[in-house]
Each structure stands twice: as structure tokens, then as C-alpha cells.
Design a protein around this motif. Structure first.
Motif, PDB file in Angstrom:
ATOM      1  N   UNK A 199       0.664  -1.678   0.052  1.00 42.89           N
ATOM      2  CA  UNK A 199      -0.150  -0.218  -0.283  1.00 42.89           C
ATOM      3  C   UNK A 199       0.916   1.254  -0.354  1.00 42.89           C
ATOM      4  N   UNK A 200       0.372   2.136  -0.714  1.00 41.91           N
ATOM      5  CA  UNK A 200       1.012   3.914  -0.566  1.00 41.91           C
ATOM      6  C   UNK A 200       1.073   4.104   0.562  1.00 41.91           C
ATOM      7  N   UNK A 201       1.792   4.598   1.120  1.00 36.59           N
ATOM      8  CA  UNK A 201       2.476   5.802   2.711  1.00 36.59           C
ATOM      9  C   UNK A 201       3.270   6.750   2.298  1.00 36.59           C
ATOM     10  N   UNK A 202       2.867   7.719   3.312  1.00 35.85           N
ATOM     11  CA  UNK A 202       3.651   8.484   3.881  1.00 35.85           C
ATOM     12  C   UNK A 202       4.873   8.433   3.527  1.00 35.85           C
ATOM     13  N   UNK A 203       5.889   9.845   2.947  1.00 31.54           N
ATOM     14  CA  UNK A 203       6.958   9.420   3.105  1.00 31.54           C
ATOM     15  C   UNK A 203       7.395  10.557   4.330  1.00 31.54           C
ATOM     16  N   UNK A 204       8.195   9.331   5.111  1.00 32.16           N
ATOM     17  CA  UNK A 204       8.747  10.603   5.939  1.00 32.16           C
ATOM     18  C   UNK A 204      10.082  10.533   5.862  1.00 32.16           C
ATOM     19  N   UNK A 205      11.091  11.988   5.229  1.00 31.73           N
ATOM     20  CA  UNK A 205      12.398  12.599   5.070  1.00 31.73           C
ATOM     21  C   UNK A 205      13.037  13.114   6.056  1.00 31.73           C
ATOM     22  N   UNK A 206      14.410  13.203   6.167  1.00 28.75           N
ATOM     23  CA  UNK A 206      15.336  14.049   7.338  1.00 28.75           C
ATOM     24  C   UNK A 206      15.640  15.361   6.439  1.00 28.75           C
ATOM     25  N   UNK A 207      15.321  16.283   7.061  1.00 28.08           N
ATOM     26  CA  UNK A 207      15.733  17.135   6.177  1.00 28.08           C
ATOM     27  C   UNK A 207      14.557  18.063   5.204  1.00 28.08           C
ATOM     28  N   UNK A 208      14.942  19.094   4.219  1.00 30.08           N
ATOM     29  CA  UNK A 208      14.495  19.821   3.410  1.00 30.08           C
ATOM     30  C   UNK A 208      14.659  19.164   2.017  1.00 30.08           C
ATOM     31  N   UNK A 209      14.150  19.008   1.332  1.00 33.03           N
ATOM     32  CA  UNK A 209      13.763  18.806  -0.380  1.00 33.03           C
ATOM     33  C   UNK A 209      15.163  19.623  -0.441  1.00 33.03           C
ATOM     34  N   UNK A 210      15.758  18.526  -1.714  1.00 37.02           N
ATOM     35  CA  UNK A 210      17.156  18.635  -2.275  1.00 37.02           C
ATOM     36  C   UNK A 210      16.879  19.368  -3.720  1.00 37.02           C
ATOM     37  N   UNK A 211      17.932  20.286  -3.917  1.00 37.67           N
ATOM     38  CA  UNK A 211      17.840  20.871  -5.492  1.00 37.67           C
ATOM     39  C   UNK A 211      19.089  19.958  -5.770  1.00 37.67           C
ATOM     40  N   UNK A 212      19.278  19.135  -6.754  1.00 36.97           N
ATOM     41  CA  UNK A 212      21.050  18.913  -7.845  1.00 36.97           C
ATOM     42  C   UNK A 212      20.265  20.198  -9.198  1.00 36.97           C
ATOM     43  N   UNK A 213      21.604  21.396  -9.267  1.00 35.57           N
ATOM     44  CA  UNK A 213      21.396  21.961 -10.173  1.00 35.57           C
ATOM     45  C   UNK A 213      22.585  21.308 -11.261  1.00 35.57           C
ATOM     46  N   UNK A 214      22.032  20.746 -12.469  1.00 37.05           N
ATOM     47  CA  UNK A 214      22.984  20.312 -13.633  1.00 37.05           C
ATOM     48  C   UNK A 214      22.753  21.786 -14.841  1.00 37.05           C
ATOM     49  N   UNK A 215      23.489  20.648 -16.178  1.00 38.93           N
ATOM     50  CA  UNK A 215      23.205  21.399 -16.827  1.00 38.93           C
ATOM     51  C   UNK A 215      24.428  22.700 -17.653  1.00 38.93           C
ATOM     52  N   UNK A 216      23.574  23.556 -17.990  1.00 43.82           N
ATOM     53  CA  UNK A 216      24.944  24.778 -18.442  1.00 43.82           C
ATOM     54  C   UNK A 216      24.033  25.732 -18.807  1.00 43.82           C
ATOM     55  N   UNK A 217      24.654  27.006 -18.781  1.00 38.21           N
ATOM     56  CA  UNK A 217      24.148  28.092 -19.338  1.00 38.21           C
ATOM     57  C   UNK A 217      22.776  28.107 -18.945  1.00 38.21           C
ATOM     58  N   UNK A 218      22.320  27.486 -20.616  1.00 35.72           N
ATOM     59  CA  UNK A 218      21.837  28.236 -21.379  1.00 35.72           C
ATOM     60  C   UNK A 218      19.855  26.761 -21.139  1.00 35.72           C
ATOM     61  N   UNK A 219      20.830  26.249 -20.357  1.00 34.90           N
ATOM     62  CA  UNK A 219      19.692  24.558 -19.894  1.00 34.90           C
ATOM     63  C   UNK A 219      20.016  24.535 -18.453  1.00 34.90           C
ATOM     64  N   UNK A 220      18.502  24.795 -17.442  1.00 32.23           N
ATOM     65  CA  UNK A 220      18.950  24.350 -16.549  1.00 32.23           C
ATOM     66  C   UNK A 220      18.031  22.738 -16.498  1.00 32.23           C
TER      67      UNK A 220
END
Length: 247
Positions: free
Chosen positions: A146-167
């Protein structure tokens, strides 16, 4: 007869409540395992996550069959799984909790062992998690999930990749329902910009945002929105991870 009518009415009400909360009800599937006891295949995958240990998922993970994967929209969702109706189920094993981090691809060339082919609901667990509920010799076991809620430590993480014209932004460590249905980004000199899903939980934009601090709005599949302002400073860099709020 009046008592019977009351009981029947309550039964109808309970059935409707259960139906309206189907995400919390148990369903049938099967489970196998991949990799080895130490983790094996814990790098990358169809959801776009990197090293699952570094990103906080560890071995508590699963790949999903086509019927569950939903073209990557289910990446990040959390499930409870228990082994049933098999001599290979470990007695007293109880329930495991895993996060969807990969895809178990179908193989249409086979007529047997087609557990990940549509319309089968299937979990390809890390070996470590499989061995918590079943014997190694079993190989494959019937389960309920069954689907359940997720419990994660800390905040949402955003990993930035790409180049100056495409993020390209990998969104991970998401709490709540775990599934991300929409992402918007805002530079300190722009309004909110709609991002599109590239693959898995990688989201992209072609708007140049270098030299601006970055904010994010993340929408879960339940419609809830969490906004993280000025997560990345104006001198943000590619291949860095920035942390926002969580559900």
C-alpha cells in the motif's frame, strides 16, 4: 429488521470510505530482488537519482514495474510491503517500507518470468529489503502493498545540472506523498517559471537564471505545494545541491 438496516447502512458507509481512500488500502503484487546484500545497483536509474546512500535512500528502495512506475511520475513514492501466502515468507517478518527509485523494465521477448511486464504489479527490491520479508531461495514471492506517506530527514534537495542555457534540476528527498507532480522555479529577477519533467524527477527549463538567487515551488501529487525561497544564492553553481523546505 431495523437493526439489520442499520448494520447494512454502516457497511455501505465503510465501503465508500474505503473506496475513497484506496491509496491507503492494501493491494496484491509480487516481489523479487536485484543487486547484492551490500547494495549493488544503487547508482542512477530511471528516476534520475544519484548515489542512493548519499541522497538518504540507502537500501530501503525498490524498482517498479510498468503498471506502477507511471512513466516516472511515481518516483519518490513510499510503499509498505509484506510477504504473504508463500512458504518462503519469513515468519514474523512484518512490514517493510521502501521508496520508489528505479524502473523494472518489461521484457516482451520472454513468455516466462515476465513479472515486470504490463499489467503486472511488481516490486524489484534491493536484496537487503527482500531478505527482511522472504528467504533468498524463494526468489519471487507474492506480497501485499500500500502507498504510505514518506518521512524524510531535512528539506527537499535540489541538485543543479546543465549549462547556462539549460538548467536541469533533480528534486529528491521529498516528504509527504513523495511524488512530485509539478515544479516551478523563480529567479530573483523573474516571476515564477514553469519547469517540465525531463525524466524521472529531473525537471528542466531553458530560461537563463545565472547570477540570480533561485526559489522553488514543488507540488506533490496530492496537490499540496511547498515553496522554498532563495534556496540557491546568486552565485550558485552546477553540480551542487541546495536544500529547501519539506512537506
Amino acid at each position: 429488521m431495523a437493526g439489520f438496516g442499520i448494520v447494512a447502512a454502516w457497511a455501505t458507509i465503510l465501503a465508500l470510505v474505503f473506496a475513497s481512500n484506496g491509496a491507503h488500502g492494501w493491494d496484491y503484487a509480487h516481489a523479487t530482488f536485484y543487486g547484492d546484500i551490500g547494495g549493488g545497483e544503487t547508482m542512477m536509474g530511471a528516476c534520475g537519482y544519484g548515489n542512493l546512500f548519499d541522497q538518504g535512500y540507502g537500501l530501503e528502495t525498490t524498482a517498479l514495474s510498468t503498471a506502477l512506475f507511471n512513466n516516472g511520475a511515481t518516483c519518490g513514492a513510499c510503499f509498505q510491503i509484506r510477504c504473504i501466502d508463500s512458504p518462503w515468507c519469513k515468519k514474523g517478518a512484518g512490514i517493510i517500507r521502501v521508496t520508489a527509485t528505479n524502473f523494472c523494465p518489461p521484457d516482451y521477448s520472454k513468455t516466462e518470468d515476465i513479472w515486470c511486464n504490463p499489467p503486472q504489479k511488481h516490486f524489484d527490491l534491493s536484496m537487503s529489503m527482500f531478505l527482511k520479508i522472504a528467504e533468498y531461495r524463494g526468489g519471487i514471492v507474492p506480497v501485499m502493498y500500500r502507498r504510505v506517506m514518506c518521512y524524510k530527514k531535512g528539506g527537499i534537495k535540489f541538485e543543479l545540472k546543465g549549462n547556462p542555457y539549460w538548467l536541469l534540476v533533480l528534486v529528491y528527498n521529498v516528504g509527504g506523498v513523495g511524488e512530485v507532480s509539478n515544479v516551478k522555479i523563480k529567479g530573483s529577477n523573474t516571476g515564477w517559471i514553469q519547469m517540465s519533467r525531463n525524466w524521472g524527477q529531473n525537471w528542466q527549463t531553458g530560461v537563463r537564471l545565472d547570477g540570480q538567487s533561485l526559489s522553488f515551488q514543488v507540488t506533490g501529487s496530492d496537490g499540496r505545494i511547498v515553496q522554498s525561497d532563495n534556496v540557491a544564492p546568486s552565485n550558485w553553481q552546477f553540480n551542487r545541491v541546495y536544500e529547501g523546505k519539506n512537506f
